[in-house]
Design an enzyme around this catalytic site. Structure first.
Site, short mmCIF file in Angstrom:
data_model
loop_
_atom_site.label_atom_id
_atom_site.label_comp_id
_atom_site.label_asym_id
_atom_site.label_seq_id
_atom_site.Cartn_x
_atom_site.Cartn_y
_atom_site.Cartn_z
N THR A 30 0.81 -1.23 0.00
CA THR A 30 0.00 0.00 0.00
C THR A 30 0.84 1.27 0.00
OG1 THR A 30 -0.13 0.08 2.42
CG2 THR A 30 -1.84 -1.17 1.25
N CYS A 34 2.14 3.14 9.48
CA CYS A 34 1.15 3.28 10.55
C CYS A 34 1.81 3.18 11.92
CB CYS A 34 0.10 2.17 10.46
SG CYS A 34 -0.78 2.05 8.90
N CYS A 38 -2.83 0.84 14.88
CA CYS A 38 -3.73 1.20 13.78
C CYS A 38 -4.93 0.26 13.75
CB CYS A 38 -2.99 1.14 12.45
SG CYS A 38 -4.00 1.68 11.04
N ARG A 63 3.90 6.89 2.93
CA ARG A 63 3.12 8.04 3.36
C ARG A 63 2.30 7.68 4.60
NH1 ARG A 63 0.59 5.91 -1.13
NH2 ARG A 63 -1.64 5.43 -0.91
N CYS A 65 -0.57 7.00 7.27
CA CYS A 65 -1.93 6.44 7.26
C CYS A 65 -2.93 7.53 7.66
CB CYS A 65 -2.00 5.27 8.24
SG CYS A 65 -3.66 4.58 8.46
N CYS A 68 -4.89 6.11 11.35
CA CYS A 68 -4.26 6.15 12.67
C CYS A 68 -3.38 7.37 12.89
CB CYS A 68 -3.45 4.88 12.92
SG CYS A 68 -1.94 4.74 11.92
N ASP A 439 15.06 14.87 51.01
CA ASP A 439 13.82 15.64 50.99
C ASP A 439 12.94 15.25 52.18
OD1 ASP A 439 11.77 17.31 49.30
OD2 ASP A 439 10.73 15.45 49.85
#
Length: 490
Positions: A30, A34, A38, A63, A65, A68, A439
């Site tokens: 694809t 992601c 996702c 590139r 998604c 998500c 402390d």
């Protein structure tokens, strides 16, 4: 982690949100990358590749998604729990140093050559500083495109792009949409914010216990600079190109963030500093798993898991406040700080609340008259010496500072003992292993829990808590009834 293919596959197949930001999964068929959680059906293992950063996935031609939105996942906790050059570089890139000063500026801050920094970042993250900064600019651009109505040209320069062309090309490449298409895709039914005012969600890894986080910030708030109002923590921000006011409100699955900026170029930096202050990139599961193996801490961890370390948006500011808080109550420290703010802070307008000033910079404090300070001469000397060291650059407390070098520089100043130095290391430098056994709150908790009370003995006992002793302190403090442990009700 991205090299452990089997572990990455298990995280993707189980949609485990704990690993969001640790690595990114890309699908060959694809061309999309992601986050592990996702919601789409997991692809075939043979079609997956894993990358250590969004920038590396983008450089490989994938590139983001659209489901998500991997660019908006929490940051990797690696960069906040390490002090090496790569971690320091990542913190500085998130703070916008590459956009403001270029790669030579980044390398100079780290004390390395540009070639050395390029090589180290590529070896661990699969991308150099320019690509990492570009990925950050793309994320900022998407946020401005989707949440404001300002012209695209203004978006481009506010996000840090040098030209409209570079902006258009990057958005198309990363999101497979033009800037206009990206805005149209989310604009229907969602009114855009006015220029300079934005509302966004700050994600985090669950669980998150907001009680001590927001309780501490509210209980120690300096009047005029910080306030708790209508269920939210608010404060002013000193930023490279102007100033801002942020409103942070805890929600079950995110922190709601409203930002008003005088210059939108400061958006990325403002978000980064707010995430740093709230410790939102921490890995609470790793922290609590380690601390939970201690039979004394285990009940405290089970009772309220996911405690974060309340930090600061400005290291020098916190150092000054730590000196003001030496050997006095929280209320007295706030009073001292408020006087400094009124005398030396820059005024700001806040139509939505009661904020009036920016906390004074070291340069502004350089001219203060020690005689006007209502505390002992020794502490006056400590404060003025600290301010001088900060102005000269002898002490670096920025997000990219070397923790050991900062400790050594503070140790050389008069009036800086273990409590002050480790408090600064914990809340300004972000060292997850900073520890303050002397402390009063820690010692009281140790006594009540049957732990050693002396600093030396408690330090030896706390060796099992490493490298998360700063988080152990939060659990120890939580045993008391101090307001820092309570989420305000108003």
């Amino acid at each position: 982690m991205h090299e452990d293919v089997e572990r990455c596959l298990r995280a993707v197949q189980s949609k485990d949100a704990r690993f969001d930001g640790w690595f990114f999964g890309a699908v060959l068929t694809t061309g999309i990358y992601c986050r592990p959680s996702c919601p789409v059906a997991p692809p075939k293992p043979q079609n997956m590749r894993f990358y250590p950063s969004a920038a590396a996935a983008q450089q490989a031609g994938f590139r983001a998604c659209k489901r998500c939105r991997p660019d908006s996942s929490p940051g990797s906790p690696e960069w906040n729990q390490r002090a090496d050059a790569v971690a320091r570089a990542m913190r500085l890139i998130a703070d916008g140093v590459v956009d403001r000063e270029g790669v030579p500026g980044l390398a100079g801050r780290l004390g390395y050559s540009t070639r050395q920094i390029e090589r180290q970042l590529r070896a661990e993250l699969g991308a150099g500083p320019l690509a990492l900064a570009r990925a950050q600019r793309a994320q900022t651009a998407r946020l401005l495109i989707e949440t404001t109505a300002i012209p695209m040209g203004d978006v481009a320069f506010a996000a840090g792009f040098a030209s409209i062309r570079a902006f258009n090309e990057t958005v198309r490449e990363v999101f497979a949409l033009t800037p206009t298409e990206l805005r149209d895709r989310v604009a229907r039914g969602h009114p855009a914010a006015v220029s300079g005012s934005l509302s966004l969600r700050l994600p985090f890894r669950a669980p998150l216990c907001p009680d001590n986080l927001f309780g501490h910030l509210a209980a120690t708030a300096v009047p005029g600079v910080e306030e708790w109002r209508d269920g939210a923590y608010r404060r002013t921000l000193r930023l490279p190109n102007g100033h801002g006011i942020v409103t942070l409100r805890p929600r079950p699955d995110h922190v709601a963030c409203a930002l008003t900026l005088t210059d939108l170029r400061d958006l990325t930096i403002a978000i980064s500093r707010c995430r740093w202050m709230l410790d939102l990139d921490a890995d609470p599961v790793a922290v609590d798993d380690q601390l939970g193996t201690d039979p004394v801490l285990a009940p405290l961890v089970r009772k309220a898991p996911g405690r974060r370390v309340p930090r600061t948006v400005d290291g020098p500011e916190f150092a000054v406040r730590a000196v003001l808080g030496q050997q006095v109550s929280t209320a007295a420290a706030r009073t001292h700080a408020s006087r400094l703010v009124l005398a030396h802070g820059d005024p700001v307008a806040d139509p939505g609340g009661g904020l009036t000033h920016l906390f004074p910079s070291p340069e502004a404090l350089a001219g203060l008259d020690p005689g006007t300070l209502a505390f002992p001469q020794s502490r006056r000397s400590t404060l003025t010496t600290l301010v001088e060291a900060l102005v000269k650059g002898d002490v670096d407390l920025g997000v990219g500072s070397d923790w050991d070098e900062a400790r050594a520089a503070l140790t050389a100043l008069p009036g800086f003992g273990p409590w002050t130095i480790e408090s600064i290391a914990m809340r300004a430098l972000g060292d997850p292993d900073a520890f303050i056994p002397g402390d009063l709150g820690v010692r009281a908790a140790a006594r009540d829990l049957g732990l050693p009370e002396t600093p030396a003995a408690l330090t030896r006992r706390a060796a099992h808590w490493r490298p998360w002793r700063a988080y152990a302190v939060q659990y120890l403090w939580a045993t008391g009834d101090h307001p820092i442990n309570l989420l305000p009700t108003g």
